[in-house]
Design a protein around this motif. Structure first.
Motif, mmCIF file in Angstrom:
data_model
loop_
_atom_site.group_PDB
_atom_site.id
_atom_site.type_symbol
_atom_site.label_atom_id
_atom_site.label_comp_id
_atom_site.label_asym_id
_atom_site.label_seq_id
_atom_site.Cartn_x
_atom_site.Cartn_y
_atom_site.Cartn_z
ATOM 1 N N PRO A 124 66.083 44.739 76.807
ATOM 2 C CA PRO A 124 66.703 46.066 75.893
ATOM 3 C C PRO A 124 67.730 45.624 74.939
ATOM 4 O O PRO A 124 68.670 45.041 75.083
ATOM 5 N N ASP B 253 62.543 53.287 66.618
ATOM 6 C CA ASP B 253 61.996 52.563 67.849
ATOM 7 C C ASP B 253 60.933 51.557 67.814
ATOM 8 O O ASP B 253 59.728 51.895 67.279
ATOM 9 N N LYS C 137 65.838 38.371 75.469
ATOM 10 C CA LYS C 137 64.912 39.110 76.231
ATOM 11 C C LYS C 137 65.678 40.416 76.934
ATOM 12 O O LYS C 137 66.939 40.198 77.232
ATOM 13 N N GLY D 264 59.928 49.970 70.053
ATOM 14 C CA GLY D 264 59.075 49.763 71.294
ATOM 15 C C GLY D 264 59.128 48.313 71.896
ATOM 16 O O GLY D 264 60.157 47.575 71.735
ATOM 17 N N LYS D 265 58.033 47.890 72.651
ATOM 18 C CA LYS D 265 58.322 46.791 73.522
ATOM 19 C C LYS D 265 57.746 45.784 72.490
ATOM 20 O O LYS D 265 56.557 45.752 71.951
ATOM 21 N N GLN E 40 60.427 41.174 75.273
ATOM 22 C CA GLN E 40 59.895 40.918 76.542
ATOM 23 C C GLN E 40 59.428 39.455 76.402
ATOM 24 O O GLN E 40 59.168 38.889 75.263
ATOM 25 N N ASP F 100 63.062 46.506 72.678
ATOM 26 C CA ASP F 100 62.593 45.933 74.115
ATOM 27 C C ASP F 100 61.996 44.713 73.944
ATOM 28 O O ASP F 100 60.779 44.748 73.785
ATOM 29 N N LYS G 224 56.813 41.591 72.484
ATOM 30 C CA LYS G 224 56.534 40.249 73.141
ATOM 31 C C LYS G 224 57.119 38.957 72.285
ATOM 32 O O LYS G 224 56.492 38.723 71.238
#
Length: 345
Positions: free
Chosen positions: A319, A248, A317, A250-251, A345, A343, A253
């Motif tokens: 998931p 994972d 952008k 994660g998020k 963003q 993910d 940018k």
């Protein structure tokens, strides 16, 4: 003068004809004598049907062997197509005498339609080999399902299988443990059911790789099946631990990786074998346009590490799901799939 010559010529012809006839007669007589001095084996019933029997029943039959020749019959050998069929016989049968071939067919372990062949070899010139058959339909005294067990799995994982034992007519019978040839890592238990059947639960709880074979011996009070054997084969391979089970990121940018020289994020997954040797990876499959993979063998720790970096610039952008597919040089576990989540963003 001419008449004398003609008479002499005719006499010579007659003498020659008579000589040929006599010689031919001697030849036929010699051949006839040769045939009369040969043995002749006669078996009036070479094919026997024993009908329907229960497994374990011993089928016995006696074949009548007749020597109708006028020379001794020498039986050189008798063969059967199965070790379950035994024979007894006399090796010499005198002319105009009878003898017997006694056959015993043990049906233990047999089921269904059976044909047992016996071959007799002798000095009979007309038929040096005679084939006899015994046919029978054999019914199972006990149903064992499955009749053998195969374990093929990974060390450290408990493997279970169950054998069902019952009589074809569902009559009650006893079942007791006699002995076991199984590995110490294989155990079993016996359970009686209300429908007069029995369950044999077999477990393999091997904590290390091993290949073994053995049998469980059980006794019954069934006349024709006093002993039941269950072969058990085990092939246990080294197991692999995958840590973590999911990668994972994660998020993330995206703008951060577009405007600056920020290095791509890296995550790792570790593989550890129960044999304490670093697992060998033969190939890696993951989207090469968005991910890069690197293998690191930590042999002192018995760990293989796969580092995955994500090229964030190549993601849209939102998931994102991917799958890391690993092929290994391991007989127990050929491939491993590790889900990958991001993910953007």
């Amino acid at each position: 003068m001419m008449n004398r010559l003609i008479k002499s010529f005719l006499s010579c012809i007659c003498f020659f004809v008579v000589f040929v006839v006599i010689l031919s007669g001697n030849t036929v007589t010699a051949k006839t004598k040769f045939i009369k001095k040969s043995p002749l084996l006669v078996i009036e019933e070479p094919n026997i049907n024993a009908g329907t029997v229960v497994e374990g029943f011993l089928i016995r039959h006696t074949f009548l062997l007749q020597n109708r020749g006028d020379a001794p019959l020498h039986i050189t050998k008798v063969t059967t197509d199965c070790g379950c069929t035994k024979v007894k016989y006399d090796k010499i049968v005198e002319p105009d005498r009878n003898s017997y071939l006694r056959v015993a067919f043990n049906t233990a372990g047999e089921a269904g339609s059976q044909v047992k062949t016996i071959r007799i070899f002798s000095n009979d010139p007309l038929q040096p080999e005679i084939i006899l058959d015994i046919t029978a339909k054999v019914l199972k005294a006990v149903k064992v399902q499955p009749d053998r067990i195969f374990f093929n799995g990974l060390a450290g994982r408990e493997l279970k299988q169950t054998v069902t034992i019952c009589a074809p007519d569902n009559k009650p019978f006893s079942l007791k443990f006699k002995k076991s040839q199984l590995s110490d890592q294989v155990g079993f238990s016996i359970e009686k059911k209300k429908n007069n059947s029995w369950l044999v639960h077999i477990k393999n709880k091997a904590q290390k790789a091993e290949t073994s074979r053995g049998r469980i011996f059980l006794t019954t009070d069934i006349k024709y099946r006093p002993l039941i054997t269950i072969p058990v084969y085990s092939r246990i391979h080294d197991s692999l631990m995958v840590i973590p089970l999911k990668i994972d990121f994660g998020k993330l940018k995206k703008i951060l990786y577009m405007a600056t020289k920020t290095p791509n994020p890296v995550r790792s997954v570790n593989l550890k074998s129960s044999n304490k040797k670093a697992p060998k990876i033969t190939s890696i499959d993951i989207d090469p346009k968005r991910f890069a993979a690197k293998i690191i063998y930590l042999k002192d720790m018995g760990i293989t590490r796969i580092e995955i970096s994500a090229d964030v610039k190549n993601f849209e952008k939102g998931p994102c799901q991917a799958m890391l597919e690993l092929s290994l040089d391991s007989p127990g576990q050929r491939t491993i799939s590790v889900p990958v989540h991001l993910d953007i963003q």
